[in-house]
Write an enzyme that holds these catalytic residues in place. Sequence first.
Site, PDB file in Angstrom:
ATOM      1  N   LYS A  94       0.860  -1.186   0.000  1.00  0.00           N
ATOM      2  CA  LYS A  94       0.000   0.000   0.000  1.00  0.00           C
ATOM      3  C   LYS A  94       0.889   1.226   0.000  1.00  0.00           C
ATOM      4  CE  LYS A  94      -4.016   1.962   0.343  1.00  0.00           C
ATOM      5  NZ  LYS A  94      -3.687   2.609  -0.947  1.00  0.00           N
ATOM      6  N   LYS A 118       5.449   3.708   8.287  1.00  0.00           N
ATOM      7  CA  LYS A 118       4.249   4.526   8.470  1.00  0.00           C
ATOM      8  C   LYS A 118       3.019   3.632   8.563  1.00  0.00           C
ATOM      9  CE  LYS A 118       4.084   7.787   5.577  1.00  0.00           C
ATOM     10  NZ  LYS A 118       3.905   8.758   4.512  1.00  0.00           N
ATOM     11  N   LYS A 130       5.501   2.013  -3.049  1.00  0.00           N
ATOM     12  CA  LYS A 130       5.343   3.353  -3.644  1.00  0.00           C
ATOM     13  C   LYS A 130       5.585   3.211  -5.132  1.00  0.00           C
ATOM     14  CE  LYS A 130       4.503   7.635  -2.410  1.00  0.00           C
ATOM     15  NZ  LYS A 130       3.691   8.155  -1.313  1.00  0.00           N
ATOM     16  N   GLY A 169      -2.931   8.166  -4.285  1.00  0.00           N
ATOM     17  CA  GLY A 169      -2.301   9.360  -4.849  1.00  0.00           C
ATOM     18  C   GLY A 169      -1.076   9.807  -4.078  1.00  0.00           C
ATOM     19  N   ASP A 170      -0.392  10.768  -4.629  1.00  0.00           N
ATOM     20  CA  ASP A 170       0.723  11.473  -3.983  1.00  0.00           C
ATOM     21  C   ASP A 170       0.905  12.737  -4.819  1.00  0.00           C
ATOM     22  OD1 ASP A 170       3.064  10.999  -1.871  1.00  0.00           O
ATOM     23  OD2 ASP A 170       4.045  11.814  -3.637  1.00  0.00           O
ATOM     24  N   THR A 214      -4.844  13.329   5.081  1.00  0.00           N
ATOM     25  CA  THR A 214      -3.431  13.541   5.411  1.00  0.00           C
ATOM     26  C   THR A 214      -3.261  14.864   6.141  1.00  0.00           C
ATOM     27  OG1 THR A 214      -2.864  12.303   3.424  1.00  0.00           O
ATOM     28  CG2 THR A 214      -1.087  13.527   4.487  1.00  0.00           C
ATOM     29  N   ASN A 245      -2.834  19.038  -2.039  1.00  0.00           N
ATOM     30  CA  ASN A 245      -3.817  18.306  -1.232  1.00  0.00           C
ATOM     31  C   ASN A 245      -3.501  18.360   0.262  1.00  0.00           C
ATOM     32  OD1 ASN A 245      -4.217  15.341   0.076  1.00  0.00           O
ATOM     33  ND2 ASN A 245      -6.024  15.997  -1.041  1.00  0.00           N
ATOM     34  N   SER A 381      -7.019   5.555   3.755  1.00  0.00           N
ATOM     35  CA  SER A 381      -7.064   4.662   2.588  1.00  0.00           C
ATOM     36  C   SER A 381      -7.432   3.252   3.036  1.00  0.00           C
ATOM     37  CB  SER A 381      -5.704   4.625   1.890  1.00  0.00           C
ATOM     38  OG  SER A 381      -5.585   5.693   0.979  1.00  0.00           O
TER      39      SER A 381
HETATM   40  P1  NDP Z   1       0.174  17.830  -4.462  1.00  0.00           P
HETATM   41  O1  NDP Z   1       0.688  17.504  -5.803  1.00  0.00           O
HETATM   42  O2  NDP Z   1      -1.285  17.937  -4.233  1.00  0.00           O
HETATM   43  O3  NDP Z   1       0.838  19.192  -3.925  1.00  0.00           O
HETATM   44  C1  NDP Z   1       2.201  19.340  -3.802  1.00  0.00           C
HETATM   45  C2  NDP Z   1       2.497  20.776  -3.395  1.00  0.00           C
HETATM   46  O4  NDP Z   1       3.885  20.882  -3.075  1.00  0.00           O
HETATM   47  C3  NDP Z   1       2.248  21.766  -4.523  1.00  0.00           C
HETATM   48  O5  NDP Z   1       1.877  22.997  -3.994  1.00  0.00           O
HETATM   49  C4  NDP Z   1       3.608  21.828  -5.198  1.00  0.00           C
HETATM   50  O6  NDP Z   1       3.839  23.040  -5.910  1.00  0.00           O
HETATM   51  C5  NDP Z   1       4.542  21.748  -4.016  1.00  0.00           C
HETATM   52  N1  NDP Z   1       5.811  21.144  -4.462  1.00  0.00           N
HETATM   53  C6  NDP Z   1       5.981  19.945  -5.056  1.00  0.00           C
HETATM   54  N2  NDP Z   1       7.272  19.743  -5.364  1.00  0.00           N
HETATM   55  C7  NDP Z   1       7.909  20.845  -4.946  1.00  0.00           C
HETATM   56  C8  NDP Z   1       9.250  21.248  -4.990  1.00  0.00           C
HETATM   57  N3  NDP Z   1      10.207  20.464  -5.529  1.00  0.00           N
HETATM   58  N4  NDP Z   1       9.569  22.456  -4.433  1.00  0.00           N
HETATM   59  C9  NDP Z   1       8.606  23.255  -3.887  1.00  0.00           C
HETATM   60  N5  NDP Z   1       7.303  22.909  -3.849  1.00  0.00           N
HETATM   61  C10 NDP Z   1       6.968  21.737  -4.367  1.00  0.00           C
HETATM   62  O7  NDP Z   1       0.830  16.713  -3.483  1.00  0.00           O
HETATM   63  P2  NDP Z   1       0.382  16.291  -2.025  1.00  0.00           P
HETATM   64  O8  NDP Z   1      -0.152  17.463  -1.300  1.00  0.00           O
HETATM   65  O9  NDP Z   1      -0.419  15.062  -2.143  1.00  0.00           O
HETATM   66  O10 NDP Z   1       1.797  15.855  -1.393  1.00  0.00           O
HETATM   67  C11 NDP Z   1       2.628  16.763  -0.674  1.00  0.00           C
HETATM   68  C12 NDP Z   1       3.580  15.974   0.208  1.00  0.00           C
HETATM   69  O11 NDP Z   1       2.823  15.156   1.137  1.00  0.00           O
HETATM   70  C13 NDP Z   1       4.502  14.985  -0.512  1.00  0.00           C
HETATM   71  O12 NDP Z   1       5.714  14.908   0.168  1.00  0.00           O
HETATM   72  C14 NDP Z   1       3.764  13.661  -0.358  1.00  0.00           C
HETATM   73  O13 NDP Z   1       4.643  12.548  -0.473  1.00  0.00           O
HETATM   74  C15 NDP Z   1       3.225  13.795   1.041  1.00  0.00           C
HETATM   75  N6  NDP Z   1       2.109  12.934   1.378  1.00  0.00           N
HETATM   76  C16 NDP Z   1       0.952  12.963   0.661  1.00  0.00           C
HETATM   77  C17 NDP Z   1      -0.097  12.158   1.017  1.00  0.00           C
HETATM   78  C18 NDP Z   1      -1.412  12.239   0.340  1.00  0.00           C
HETATM   79  O14 NDP Z   1      -2.381  11.621   0.853  1.00  0.00           O
HETATM   80  N7  NDP Z   1      -1.573  12.963  -0.747  1.00  0.00           N
HETATM   81  C19 NDP Z   1       0.015  11.179   2.118  1.00  0.00           C
HETATM   82  C20 NDP Z   1       1.258  11.301   2.879  1.00  0.00           C
HETATM   83  C21 NDP Z   1       2.253  12.133   2.490  1.00  0.00           C
HETATM   84  P3  NDP Z   1       3.785  23.024  -7.524  1.00  0.00           P
HETATM   85  O15 NDP Z   1       2.339  22.943  -7.879  1.00  0.00           O
HETATM   86  O16 NDP Z   1       4.437  24.302  -7.912  1.00  0.00           O
HETATM   87  O17 NDP Z   1       4.563  21.826  -7.989  1.00  0.00           O
END
Ligand code: NDP
Length: 449
Positions: A94, A118, A130, A169-170, A214, A245, A381
């Site tokens: 997962k 986790k 992943k 998703g991620d 999250t 997200n 999830s």
């Molecule tokens: P999204 O794609 O929805 O959002 C990512 C955000 O982070 C965007 O605002 C993006 O900006 C910014 N971002 C991405 N890459 C970079 C970078 N290299 N430098 C600066 N800003 C960046 O992703 P999520 O919100 O789903 O995920 C965010 C984090 O949370 C990740 O680390 C993910 O692994 C983690 N996570 C997510 C989960 C989930 O349920 N979605 C669960 C657990 C952890 P821009 O649009 O400009 O790229």
Amino acid sequence: MSVQMNEQLESIYQEIVKRNPGEQEFHQAVHEVLDSLGPVLVKYPEFGKRKVIQRLAEPERQIIFRVPWTDDKGEVHINRGFRVEFNSCLGPYKGGLRFHPSVYLGIIKFLGFEQIFKNALTGLPIGGAKGGSDFDPKGKSDNEIMNFCQSFMTELYRHLGEYTDVPAGDIGVGGREIGFLFGQYKRITNRYESGVLTGKGLDYGGSLVRKEATGYGAAFFVQEMLRVRKQSYEGKTCVVSGAGNVAIYTIEKITELGGKVVACSDSNGYIHHEKGIDLELVRQLKEVERRRIKDYVEYHKDAKYIEGGNIWDVPCQVAMPCATQNELTGKDAEKLVKHGLIAVGEGANMPTTPEGVRVFQNANIAYGPGKATNAGGVATSALEMQQNASRDSWSFEYTEKRLAKIMSNIHEICYETAEEFGTPGNYVNGANIASFIKVAKAMLAMGLI
Ligand code: NDP
């Protein structure tokens, strides 16, 4: 190298680095876990003898595949797809899928390795994996996204199944992408197997609260850390990096719990709004219109947009890095501590560099590492899988209550394990040790696999 890393662990770490050259993020994630395990190997010598760490660091299966697709002009593109199935001792694999141009094997392995621990912390029956692709969804039309997702699933489907491997998703993969992926899986297999993907739309087997989970979970975890210190969000200034997200729902819950979020960002810059971030506007810009965060200032003249700026320059008492790995450095941590920081909750995976973590720990900041703080997403999830298995759907209130309870359990396990192993208040040790012991015991019980 940390003082806790004894000779045995150091040599295991060096062997892992040698076997996985050039995968810097994976090395970092492994190092961070091994750093906590010195006392565990003393208490459980059988883990060392049966080479549990070496086995854990070697994925059960790694799949790398070609993803050809055409854009709206008919031009052909080739991306690379990944799925790393790390460990299935506690349940089916997962973990999410990430679509971002920076994706390569080392990033997927760091995320998959973290996911094992986790998922163990949630107390739910899920293994760790992943996946993703170096595909960049930015600026692509819905049709191009669909073409890519269909091609991606055309290879990936054979490795999935509700009892085998269940992606979500991620970064770059939200409800739209999960919909296209699920549609293609259903079409190829001729099976309506709801439990094969999570994060689905509410009309076709998704769970209420999954989208929010999250971010909400991260806010709940920090609330617990504050409670232990006899504090709350009330009147605290908070900064949340990202505007995706995780960031959006972290902002929502913190605000509901009495905190004031004054800054958020995307990869081009950050918004600073002293009055408090207008979440409805961020949601409209990012979730609905897929625009950039700089457009926020068109609607709020009193807010500032700092192009290319560093969001950690903004003083706050609670910092929530919710964008990406290694976004908060040692220097950022020093600045934040100087500005009166109390707590850090990692919504993102491994967003703080090892130097940053050291600064927080030395300054006695309440620091919640991602594998504990952001576990609410994968936990919900697993709740989605439960609902799918029983052909049921739960109310928002009930599901959120389950999430809140899971987060307070995770906090308690981390807190108590840190105490038991002689490092009170060290949530990194608590999370690593509790989850490692759980997975290691299951691995030993199942023989040499
Ligand atoms: P999204 O794609 O929805 O959002 C990512 C955000 O982070 C965007 O605002 C993006 O900006 C910014 N971002 C991405 N890459 C970079 C970078 N290299 N430098 C600066 N800003 C960046 O992703 P999520 O919100 O789903 O995920 C965010 C984090 O949370 C990740 O680390 C993910 O692994 C983690 N996570 C997510 C989960 C989930 O349920 N979605 C669960 C657990 C952890 P821009 O649009 O400009 O790229």
